[in-house]
Design a protein around this motif. Structure first.
Motif, PDB file in Angstrom:
ATOM      1  N   SER A  98     -13.816   6.296   6.685  1.00 61.24           N
ATOM      2  CA  SER A  98     -14.164   7.328   7.665  1.00 61.24           C
ATOM      3  C   SER A  98     -13.782   8.726   7.183  1.00 61.24           C
ATOM      4  O   SER A  98     -14.549   9.671   7.326  1.00 61.24           O
ATOM      5  N   LEU A  99     -12.573   8.865   6.615  1.00 55.11           N
ATOM      6  CA  LEU A  99     -12.071  10.180   6.194  1.00 55.11           C
ATOM      7  C   LEU A  99     -12.675  10.660   4.881  1.00 55.11           C
ATOM      8  O   LEU A  99     -12.858  11.859   4.680  1.00 55.11           O
ATOM      9  N   GLY A 100     -12.912   9.727   3.960  1.00 57.27           N
ATOM     10  CA  GLY A 100     -13.509  10.071   2.686  1.00 57.27           C
ATOM     11  C   GLY A 100     -12.708  10.980   1.769  1.00 57.27           C
ATOM     12  O   GLY A 100     -13.275  11.897   1.177  1.00 57.27           O
ATOM     13  N   PRO A 101     -11.396  10.743   1.597  1.00 63.13           N
ATOM     14  CA  PRO A 101     -10.660  11.552   0.617  1.00 63.13           C
ATOM     15  C   PRO A 101     -11.163  11.221  -0.793  1.00 63.13           C
ATOM     16  O   PRO A 101     -11.796  10.180  -0.996  1.00 63.13           O
ATOM     17  N   LYS A 102     -10.872  12.081  -1.758  1.00 63.09           N
ATOM     18  CA  LYS A 102     -11.259  11.782  -3.140  1.00 63.09           C
ATOM     19  C   LYS A 102     -10.471  10.590  -3.660  1.00 63.09           C
ATOM     20  O   LYS A 102     -11.000   9.769  -4.400  1.00 63.09           O
ATOM     21  N   VAL A 103      -9.171  10.523  -3.304  1.00 64.64           N
ATOM     22  CA  VAL A 103      -8.298   9.456  -3.790  1.00 64.64           C
ATOM     23  C   VAL A 103      -7.365   8.999  -2.677  1.00 64.64           C
ATOM     24  O   VAL A 103      -6.835   9.825  -1.925  1.00 64.64           O
ATOM     25  N   LEU A 104      -7.155   7.698  -2.609  1.00 66.15           N
ATOM     26  CA  LEU A 104      -6.120   7.114  -1.767  1.00 66.15           C
ATOM     27  C   LEU A 104      -4.948   6.820  -2.682  1.00 66.15           C
ATOM     28  O   LEU A 104      -5.095   6.074  -3.663  1.00 66.15           O
ATOM     29  N   ALA A 105      -3.789   7.412  -2.408  1.00 70.24           N
ATOM     30  CA  ALA A 105      -2.590   7.202  -3.225  1.00 70.24           C
ATOM     31  C   ALA A 105      -1.588   6.381  -2.422  1.00 70.24           C
ATOM     32  O   ALA A 105      -0.965   6.886  -1.487  1.00 70.24           O
ATOM     33  N   VAL A 106      -1.437   5.115  -2.771  1.00 69.42           N
ATOM     34  CA  VAL A 106      -0.542   4.207  -2.061  1.00 69.42           C
ATOM     35  C   VAL A 106       0.838   4.274  -2.710  1.00 69.42           C
ATOM     36  O   VAL A 106       0.983   4.063  -3.910  1.00 69.42           O
ATOM     37  N   LEU A 107       1.844   4.548  -1.905  1.00 69.26           N
ATOM     38  CA  LEU A 107       3.215   4.730  -2.377  1.00 69.26           C
ATOM     39  C   LEU A 107       4.008   3.431  -2.226  1.00 69.26           C
ATOM     40  O   LEU A 107       4.756   3.256  -1.277  1.00 69.26           O
TER      41      LEU A 107
END
Length: 164
Positions: A98-107
């Motif tokens: 839904s948000l469409g960020p360029k990258v999802l960074a999972v910590l």
């Protein structure tokens, strides 16, 4: 549960495992003083100065956001069940789509492996996408994760930043 920090056209949506008890109490992500997220974020060049957790609302102005895999707060991520992580991964995939960020960074590598059934995943860029978005796994910045320092977490964040 604490609110996501999101905005339009995010470059990176950082995703913690779940809120700690101090984060729940303050409403700020990565709020415990020993957490290395904020110092590493600055050292990596994502922010021009060190932000405090209370300044999290500034992140979208830098193209950054924060969410969590599991909304339930706990003292340690190890208190979460496999079922919570898997359900959280499914909800996160829908949110990211839904948000469409360029990258999802999972910590957090262990939480990522469980939430997305990727038992062999390693720190860094991932071959698969989540919600149609590129994924980069970063070290968990909690002070409980003693294998990583602010400098080494910042180095990994810097690799992500350079890939944008």
């Amino acid at each position: 549960m604490i609110d996501d920090v999101i905005g339009p056209s995010l470059d990176v949506l950082f995703c913690g495992i779940n809120p700690g008890l101090m984060s729940e109490a303050t409403g700020h992500h990565f709020a415990r003083p020993g957490n290395r997220f904020w110092p590493a974020l600055h050292l990596s060049g994502f922010t021009p100065r060190l932000l405090s957790p209370a300044e999290q609302h500034l992140l979208p102005s830098y193209g950054l956001g924060i969410t969590n895999i599991v909304p339930r707060a706990s003292a340690k991520a190890s208190e979460l069940t496999r079922e919570e992580l898997v359900a959280g991964g499914q909800a996160l995939a829908a949110k990211v789509a839904s948000l469409g960020p360029k990258v999802l960074a999972v910590l957090g590598i262990s939480a990522y492996r469980t939430a997305f059934a990727r038992p062999k995943a390693v720190i860094g860029p991932q071959p698969e996408r989540v919600g149609g978005v590129r994924v980069w796994v970063l070290p968990n910045p909690s002070g409980l994760n003693a294998h990583w320092t602010v400098a080494t977490i910042a180095e990994e964040m810097g690799r992500l930043r350079s890939s944008l």
